[in-house]
Design a protein around this motif. Structure first.
Motif, PDB file in Angstrom:
ATOM      1  N   ASP A  60       0.855  -1.181   0.000  1.00 18.84           N
ATOM      2  CA  ASP A  60       0.000   0.000   0.000  1.00 18.84           C
ATOM      3  C   ASP A  60       0.897   1.239   0.000  1.00 18.84           C
ATOM      4  OD1 ASP A  60      -1.856   1.945   0.298  1.00 18.84           O
ATOM      5  OD2 ASP A  60      -2.676   1.225   2.192  1.00 18.84           O
ATOM      6  N   TRP A  61       0.821   2.057  -1.070  1.00 21.40           N
ATOM      7  CA  TRP A  61       1.700   3.222  -1.174  1.00 21.40           C
ATOM      8  C   TRP A  61       1.445   4.224  -0.048  1.00 21.40           C
ATOM      9  CZ3 TRP A  61      -0.551   7.985  -1.489  1.00 21.40           C
ATOM     10  CH2 TRP A  61      -1.896   8.026  -1.871  1.00 21.40           C
ATOM     11  N   SER A  62       0.207   4.258   0.461  1.00 19.37           N
ATOM     12  CA  SER A  62      -0.093   5.231   1.511  1.00 19.37           C
ATOM     13  C   SER A  62       0.647   4.911   2.805  1.00 19.37           C
ATOM     14  CB  SER A  62      -1.601   5.282   1.771  1.00 19.37           C
ATOM     15  OG  SER A  62      -2.071   4.022   2.251  1.00 19.37           O
ATOM     16  N   GLN A  63       1.011   3.650   2.970  1.00 18.36           N
ATOM     17  CA  GLN A  63       1.746   3.260   4.170  1.00 18.36           C
ATOM     18  C   GLN A  63       3.215   3.662   4.095  1.00 18.36           C
ATOM     19  OE1 GLN A  63       0.214   2.042   6.825  1.00 18.36           O
ATOM     20  NE2 GLN A  63      -1.742   2.108   5.700  1.00 18.36           N
ATOM     21  N   GLN A  64       3.679   4.076   2.902  1.00 20.34           N
ATOM     22  CA  GLN A  64       5.080   4.457   2.716  1.00 20.34           C
ATOM     23  C   GLN A  64       5.284   5.965   2.828  1.00 20.34           C
ATOM     24  OE1 GLN A  64       6.537   2.730  -0.942  1.00 20.34           O
ATOM     25  NE2 GLN A  64       5.358   0.849  -0.643  1.00 20.34           N
ATOM     26  N   LEU A  65       4.208   6.711   3.055  1.00 13.93           N
ATOM     27  CA  LEU A  65       4.327   8.152   3.200  1.00 13.93           C
ATOM     28  C   LEU A  65       4.902   8.520   4.561  1.00 13.93           C
ATOM     29  CD1 LEU A  65       0.881   9.245   1.689  1.00 13.93           C
ATOM     30  CD2 LEU A  65       3.104   9.140   0.542  1.00 13.93           C
ATOM     31  N   TRP A  68       2.991  12.620   9.734  1.00 16.73           N
ATOM     32  CA  TRP A  68       2.790  14.055   9.743  1.00 16.73           C
ATOM     33  C   TRP A  68       3.815  14.786  10.615  1.00 16.73           C
ATOM     34  CZ3 TRP A  68       1.178  17.478   6.736  1.00 16.73           C
ATOM     35  CH2 TRP A  68       0.911  18.787   7.171  1.00 16.73           C
TER      36      TRP A  68
END
Length: 218
Positions: A60-65, A68
């Protein structure tokens, strides 16, 4: 290195010629053969004729962001780099501040445009409707250097027919390969290059598919 002969029926004619070892009949040049296989595989993946088992289970690409907290630490330097903040400015930067900054820039641009309107010869605002419009800009004529450049280009560049231009770009860029069945299979035409070039020319010039086409020997 060389590799033993394998079936190349899946490849285009140009690839089949490129991979063959001219010094060893029946054998292929390995690097060319590998490039042909991966090029064909990429095309089959693009058209959906080949799939990769388990490809739907990628990470999941969102987990690599970045989290914050890490973003906030880098935000100040980033804003300075892209021109949204001044160096050394410690003002908290949030959605409200960002909107206010954009409004200030827009107001400053509008004020400058209003101040320069009386001296503008190209911008006209209709007194009744208030709609702005731009006058057609008229060129002041070619400079001597531009005319000399134009003459030199014409001297060095021979005249080409439109059909010749289409044919040459098709040969060098190989855009004609983008045509074909939606399934990605090879076209069944005897001469796909010639047929696609003539069809593109006929359609692009509105000649139509049935109008006679006269081609000069040149």
């Amino acid at each position: 290195m060389r590799t033993a002969a394998r079936s190349t029926s899946f490849a285009t004619l140009n690839w089949q010629k490129a991979v063959r070892d001219k010094n060893r009949p029946g054998a292929f040049v390995r690097k060319h053969f590998e490039a042909m296989v991966f090029a064909a595989l990429a095309e089959e993946l693009r058209t959906g004729d080949v799939k990769v088992a388990g490809s739907e289970e990628h990470a999941d690409w969102s987990q690599q962001l970045l989290p914050w907290d890490a973003v906030e630490e880098k935000l100040g330097d980033y804003l300075v780099e892209v021109g949204l903040a001044e160096p050394g400015d410690d003002t908290p930067y949030d959605a409200v501040s960002f909107r206010r900054q954009l409004e200030d820039k827009l107001t400053a641009a509008a004020t400058a445009a209003d101040a320069g309107y009386p001296d503008s010869e190209g911008l006209v605002i209709d007194s009744e409707t208030g709609i702005p419009s731009l006058k057609t800009h008229r060129a002041e004529g070619q400079r001597a250097s531009a005319k000399a450049l134009e003459q030199e280009i014409k001297a060095r560049m021979p005249e080409r027919s439109l059909l010749g231009v289409v044919s040459r770009t098709a040969y060098w860029v190989e855009w004609w390969r983008r045509f074909g069945p939606a399934s990605g299979t090879e076209p069944k035409l005897k001469d796909p290059f010639g047929r696609y070039v003539i069809t593109t020319f006929a359609k692009g010039t509105n000649l139509g598919p049935t109008r006679p086409l006269a081609i000069s020997p040149a």
